[in-house]
Design a protein around this motif. Structure first.
Motif, short mmCIF file in Angstrom:
data_model
loop_
_atom_site.label_atom_id
_atom_site.label_comp_id
_atom_site.label_asym_id
_atom_site.label_seq_id
_atom_site.Cartn_x
_atom_site.Cartn_y
_atom_site.Cartn_z
N ALA B 21 2.25 -2.55 0.72
CA ALA B 21 2.90 -3.40 -0.28
C ALA B 21 2.32 -4.81 -0.31
O ALA B 21 2.67 -5.60 -1.18
N ASN B 22 1.44 -5.14 0.65
CA ASN B 22 0.85 -6.48 0.64
C ASN B 22 -0.07 -6.60 -0.56
O ASN B 22 -0.91 -5.75 -0.80
N GLY B 23 0.13 -7.62 -1.29
CA GLY B 23 -0.68 -7.80 -2.51
C GLY B 23 0.03 -7.27 -3.74
O GLY B 23 -0.41 -7.49 -4.86
N ALA B 24 1.16 -6.56 -3.51
CA ALA B 24 1.91 -6.04 -4.66
C ALA B 24 2.63 -7.17 -5.39
O ALA B 24 2.98 -7.05 -6.54
#
Lengths: 183, 175
Positions: B21-24
């Motif tokens: 989910a990093n960058g989401a």
């Protein structure tokens, strides 16, 4: 004096360094700062002296350099007790980091933190915009932090059912996106 | 990115663990007042969404938000008396020290503090007093004459001392 009285403090007199206002402020703020510091330091396994020192750090931050930090507080933007809790937690974490690394009973550590990640499994990136910020936050709380729905609902000031339905909608979107193989 | 049509985990938790989910969501720094305002639910939808992106991306902020919301929602026990006494002393000490200043030096410092003109006036007065005293003592001319006279006597003394030494030398050799 209770925490509710914090919002009746004469902030202008306090920022001028008025001794009586400071004493009143300390009486009103000490229970909140004490509770916040204890909560923040709990995972670090530090003793009572550290609680005292960290709390003192909070008060020092507030009055240092002619009450510079206190003067940045704006009652139009947030309640004094909430802002103080944020400041207290931040100061306590800084104090704990200076003292030692955190220790936490293994039962309290979420599985995701303990699990050894298999580096051969490539994670699928969630594209920006697929989930709303709130959906991402709720899924992180539920699965990364393993928090209860009730706690998340209390934080977000919504009904627990709203948290569950947000979670459900987010997972439906994720499954739909990756099942279709888009990306 | 590879497609995952057939091997998506049945469990929601497993599915989440397979995802990054990093960058989401976009992340930016959050200040204490903004964070407090978000915890209180005071922000508008767009502003709250921006903050929630940052909070979602930072485990420390996620924990902080839950801790703070929990503490604020409970009745709090009284703080130890020692904590309050130490905190009160932070401001009282300085105030008492100021009250205790009663000497002439402190009065002078306090008098001088409010204006930048006062130290300048004091400096001018000091220069005037020094100059007056010097003039009353005879001024530069008298000082020079005194110095000249003193050095002339010294020269005379050293010349007579040298001639006495030479006379003694010749006398000792019987010349």
């Amino acid at each position: 004096m209770q925490v509710a009285d914090l919002n009746q403090i004469d902030l202008q007199a306090l920022a001028r360094g008025d001794k009586r206002s400071w004493d009143t402020f300390v009486g009103a703020a000490a229970p909140l700062i004490n509770a916040m510091v204890r909560r923040a330091l709990a995972p670090y396994g530090l003793g009572e002296d550290d609680v005292m020192d960290a709390a003192q750090d909070v008060f020092v931050r507030l009055c240092a350099q002619d009450f510079r930090l206190l003067k940045t507080y704006d009652p139009a933007r947030a309640g004094l007790s909430t802002w103080l809790a944020v400041v207290a937690r931040s100061a306590a974490i800084d104090h704990a980091r200076r003292r030692r690394r955190p220790t936490q009973p293994i039962d309290e550590v979420p599985e995701t933190v303990l699990g050894v990640e298999d580096r051969h499994v490539e994670k699928l990136k969630i594209p920006q915009g697929l989930l709303t910020e709130r959906q991402t936050l709720i899924l992180k709380y539920l699965y990364d932090e393993e928090r209860e729905v009730a706690d998340i609902a209390q934080l977000l000031k919504v009904d627990p059912q709203t948290v569950r339905s947000t979670q459900h909608r987010a997972l439906v979107r994720l499954r739909a996106y990756f099942r279709e193989g888009t990306g | 990115m590879s497609t995952q049509r057939d091997d998506l985990p049945a469990s929601d938790k497993e599915l989440w663990r397979r995802l990054d989910a990093n960058g989401a969501v976009g992340v930016r720094p959050v200040d204490d007042l903004e964070f407090a305002a978000w915890i209180e639910g005071r922000l508008g939808e767009a502003e709250a969404a921006r903050l929630e992106a940052s909070i979602a991306a930072d485990p420390e902020m996620r924990r902080a938000a839950l801790d703070i919301a929990d503490i604020l929602g409970k009745p709090l026990p009284a703080a130890p008396e020692r904590m309050a006494i130490r905190a009160r002393a932070l401001v009282g000490f300085e105030a008492e020290r100021q009250v205790a200043r009663k000497g002439f030096g402190d009065w002078l410092l306090n008098w001088m503090a409010p204006s930048a003109l006062r130290p300048a006036a004091v400096t001018m007065a000091a220069i005037a007093i020094a100059a007056g005293g010097f003039t009353m003592g005879g001024g530069l001319g008298a000082s020079f004459a005194q110095h000249y006279e003193a050095s002339g006597n010294q020269k005379a003394v050293s010349t007579s001392e040298a001639s006495t030494d030479i006379s003694e030398f010749f006398a000792s050799d019987g010349i």
